[in-house]
Design a protein around this motif. Structure first.
Motif, PDB file in Angstrom:
ATOM      1  N   UNK A   1       0.869  -1.169   0.000  1.00 39.06           N
ATOM      2  CA  UNK A   1       0.000   0.000   0.000  1.00 39.06           C
ATOM      3  C   UNK A   1       0.909   1.223   0.000  1.00 39.06           C
ATOM      4  N   UNK A   2       0.721   2.096  -0.963  1.00 30.96           N
ATOM      5  CA  UNK A   2       1.529   3.307  -1.065  1.00 30.96           C
ATOM      6  C   UNK A   2       0.649   4.530  -0.906  1.00 30.96           C
ATOM      7  N   UNK A   3       1.072   5.452  -0.066  1.00 32.03           N
ATOM      8  CA  UNK A   3       0.353   6.709   0.090  1.00 32.03           C
ATOM      9  C   UNK A   3       1.262   7.756   0.708  1.00 32.03           C
ATOM     10  N   UNK A   4       0.914   8.983   0.491  1.00 29.28           N
ATOM     11  CA  UNK A   4       1.655  10.087   1.087  1.00 29.28           C
ATOM     12  C   UNK A   4       1.030  10.414   2.432  1.00 29.28           C
ATOM     13  N   UNK A   5       1.876  10.583   3.442  1.00 29.33           N
ATOM     14  CA  UNK A   5       1.383  10.884   4.785  1.00 29.33           C
ATOM     15  C   UNK A   5       1.688  12.314   5.216  1.00 29.33           C
ATOM     16  N   UNK A   6       2.618  12.955   4.546  1.00 28.85           N
ATOM     17  CA  UNK A   6       2.966  14.326   4.904  1.00 28.85           C
ATOM     18  C   UNK A   6       4.399  14.635   4.540  1.00 28.85           C
ATOM     19  N   UNK A   7       4.811  15.830   4.856  1.00 27.01           N
ATOM     20  CA  UNK A   7       6.175  16.257   4.577  1.00 27.01           C
ATOM     21  C   UNK A   7       6.980  16.294   5.869  1.00 27.01           C
ATOM     22  N   UNK A   8       8.274  16.160   5.726  1.00 31.06           N
ATOM     23  CA  UNK A   8       9.151  16.186   6.899  1.00 31.06           C
ATOM     24  C   UNK A   8       9.271  17.574   7.507  1.00 31.06           C
ATOM     25  N   UNK A   9       8.872  18.588   6.767  1.00 36.23           N
ATOM     26  CA  UNK A   9       8.969  19.949   7.292  1.00 36.23           C
ATOM     27  C   UNK A   9       7.876  20.249   8.317  1.00 36.23           C
ATOM     28  N   UNK A  10       6.867  19.396   8.394  1.00 35.91           N
ATOM     29  CA  UNK A  10       5.788  19.599   9.357  1.00 35.91           C
ATOM     30  C   UNK A  10       6.167  19.110  10.743  1.00 35.91           C
ATOM     31  N   UNK A  11       5.315  19.384  11.722  1.00 38.33           N
ATOM     32  CA  UNK A  11       5.583  18.921  13.090  1.00 38.33           C
ATOM     33  C   UNK A  11       5.596  17.393  13.176  1.00 38.33           C
ATOM     34  N   UNK A  12       6.535  16.857  13.955  1.00 38.66           N
ATOM     35  CA  UNK A  12       6.651  15.403  14.110  1.00 38.66           C
ATOM     36  C   UNK A  12       5.369  14.785  14.664  1.00 38.66           C
ATOM     37  N   UNK A  13       4.746  15.459  15.617  1.00 40.85           N
ATOM     38  CA  UNK A  13       3.523  14.947  16.249  1.00 40.85           C
ATOM     39  C   UNK A  13       2.399  14.806  15.210  1.00 40.85           C
ATOM     40  N   UNK A  14       2.278  15.759  14.311  1.00 43.25           N
ATOM     41  CA  UNK A  14       1.237  15.696  13.277  1.00 43.25           C
ATOM     42  C   UNK A  14       1.498  14.566  12.299  1.00 43.25           C
TER      43      UNK A  14
END
Length: 185
Positions: free
Chosen positions: A115-128
């Motif tokens: 399963x492949x999907x984008x979860x977010x960018x590394x520039x965002x908060x780690x908790x998010x």
């Protein structure tokens, strides 16, 4: 699949909506659709002069017209269907658009079991970012009925401590685009 922090993704969905009446078109625009129209969109879509979009929604009344551009939309994975929630009754159009704006598409490679999907960018908060990872794990654990975990890491800890406790998730890898994945263990 809905993520608790969709703002971490780089791109916002641009939605094309096929709607029959002026009232449906106004409702679609106010709900957040980028391109809205009816029969007049078909020639533009065939010749490729329409603005870029990455999601397509149609009302059931417009499906006959949308079938004319099935050869354009189908190979891109954009053909509206009931299964994906992109072919809706006109009264459900605003809800479908809002759901589409909040959801994240994913691809399943059946033969490989991936399963492949984008979860977010590394520039965002780690908790998010962690909340997004946990929401995906909870969703898969509940077979679509999971509500997502907001701050608890219990799903991830359960998986790490006993990876065979889930028949759907065997291993989890996180990676950035174009780089090797790192197994979570």
């Amino acid at each position: 699949m809905n993520l608790p922090n969709p703002e971490l993704l780089n791109s916002r969905p641009s939605i094309l909506v096929f709607a029959a009446s002026g009232e449906e078109c106004r409702a679609a625009l106010s709900a957040g659709a980028l391109i809205v129209g009816g029969e007049e969109l078909i020639p533009q879509l065939i010749e490729g002069s329409l603005a870029a979009f990455n999601r397509c929604i149609a009302t059931t009344g417009m499906m006959g017209s949308v079938m004319k551009v099935a050869r354009v939309l189908g190979p891109k994975g954009l053909m509206p269907s009931i299964k994906t929630g992109t072919l809706v009754d006109s009264k459900d159009l605003p809800v479908a658009i809002k759901t589409c704006l909040q959801s994240v598409p994913y691809k399943i490679e059946k033969n490989a079991g991936l399963m492949n999907m984008s979860l977010g960018t590394l520039s965002g908060p780690d908790e998010s970012l962690m909340q997004n990872v946990l929401a995906v794990i909870d969703h898969l654990n509940g077979l679509g009925g999971g509500s997502g975990s907001k701050s608890s890491t219990s799903s991830l800890n359960t998986f790490i401590n006993n990876p065979h406790s889930n028949r759907y998730i065997q291993r989890i890898y996180l990676s950035t685009r174009g780089h090797p994945g790192i197994q979570i263990s």
